[in-house]
Motif scaffolding. Structure first.
Motif, PDB file in Angstrom:
ATOM      1  N   GLN A  22     -10.388  -2.005  -3.499  1.00 47.33           N
ATOM      2  CA  GLN A  22     -11.022  -3.007  -2.646  1.00 47.33           C
ATOM      3  C   GLN A  22     -12.531  -2.989  -2.846  1.00 47.33           C
ATOM      4  O   GLN A  22     -13.137  -1.935  -3.083  1.00 47.33           O
ATOM      5  CB  GLN A  22     -10.690  -2.734  -1.180  1.00 47.33           C
ATOM      6  N   GLN A  53      -7.907  -9.660   2.916  1.00 48.26           N
ATOM      7  CA  GLN A  53      -7.957  -8.396   2.184  1.00 48.26           C
ATOM      8  C   GLN A  53      -6.722  -7.535   2.421  1.00 48.26           C
ATOM      9  O   GLN A  53      -6.535  -6.551   1.715  1.00 48.26           O
ATOM     10  CB  GLN A  53      -9.223  -7.614   2.551  1.00 48.26           C
ATOM     11  N   PRO A  81      -8.043  -7.788  -5.100  1.00 50.79           N
ATOM     12  CA  PRO A  81      -7.764  -7.319  -3.736  1.00 50.79           C
ATOM     13  C   PRO A  81      -8.315  -8.193  -2.617  1.00 50.79           C
ATOM     14  O   PRO A  81      -7.924  -8.052  -1.463  1.00 50.79           O
ATOM     15  CB  PRO A  81      -8.402  -5.939  -3.709  1.00 50.79           C
ATOM     16  N   THR A  82      -9.245  -9.085  -2.938  1.00 49.88           N
ATOM     17  CA  THR A  82      -9.847  -9.953  -1.929  1.00 49.88           C
ATOM     18  C   THR A  82      -9.686 -11.403  -2.347  1.00 49.88           C
ATOM     19  O   THR A  82      -9.938 -11.749  -3.498  1.00 49.88           O
ATOM     20  CB  THR A  82     -11.350  -9.633  -1.738  1.00 49.88           C
TER      21      THR A  82
END
Length: 175
Positions: A22, A53, A81-82
């Motif tokens: 992340q 997220q 991841p985002t």
């Protein structure tokens, strides 16, 4: 001319392979801040940013996005991841242009802080989906907001792409 902003604009590339890591909160905050400072028609600031997220939510959104591409992508978010879904207020006639400028600011800001990105299409279709619309409503985003694009963010897990040569005959100057 030696200018960091111009250098950033020339060097940014779309990344399609991400690490399972992340991004840092400070990086995300800087990117989001740049997004809300994007130019907009008459400074109406019509774009909103829905940030995801949570791994399960990102996975569901990826599958939804893939369904609108005929399932030809196993993961159209490439493991990022985002995900930031940019939406525009459809009641304002410049919502599409405003949203596109927001997407550009997000991607360029990401590069400036060492985060990789890519514009993923089909946000319009996603935002029209019943389940996604419920998710957006739960975040306080009204039905007047139309999907513009998804900006995926993360750290690349690949070599940095070389720029393609710029096509010729794209600048015309009247004197």
């Amino acid at each position: 001319m030696n200018n960091e902003v111009l250098k950033c604009l020339e060097e940014r590339r779309s990344i399609r392979v991400y690490k399972d890591e992340q991004i840092k909160p400070k990086e995300l905050d800087a990117i989001l801040r740049a997004g809300i400072y994007a130019p907009s028609g008459m400074n109406r600031q019509t774009s909103v940013l829905a940030v995801f997220q949570d791994k399960d939510t990102v996975k569901k959104l990826s599958a939804l996005n893939s369904s609108f591409a005929g399932g030809r992508f196993a993961d159209p978010f490439y493991g990022a991841p985002t995900v930031i879904m940019v939406l525009g207020d459809s009641r304002v006639y410049t919502y599409l242009e405003d949203g596109a400028l927001t997407m550009g600011n997000l991607m360029n800001a990401a590069h400036a802080v060492g985060v990789d990105s890519c514009w993923i299409h089909r946000a319009k279709e996603m935002a029209e989906d019943t389940e996604c619309r419920e998710l957006l409503r739960s975040m306080g985003i009204g039905d007047e907001y139309v999907g513009i694009g998804c900006c995926i963010l993360g750290y690349r897990d690949c070599a940095y792409p070389e720029p393609r040569p710029r096509r010729e005959n794209r600048i015309f100057i009247h004197k």
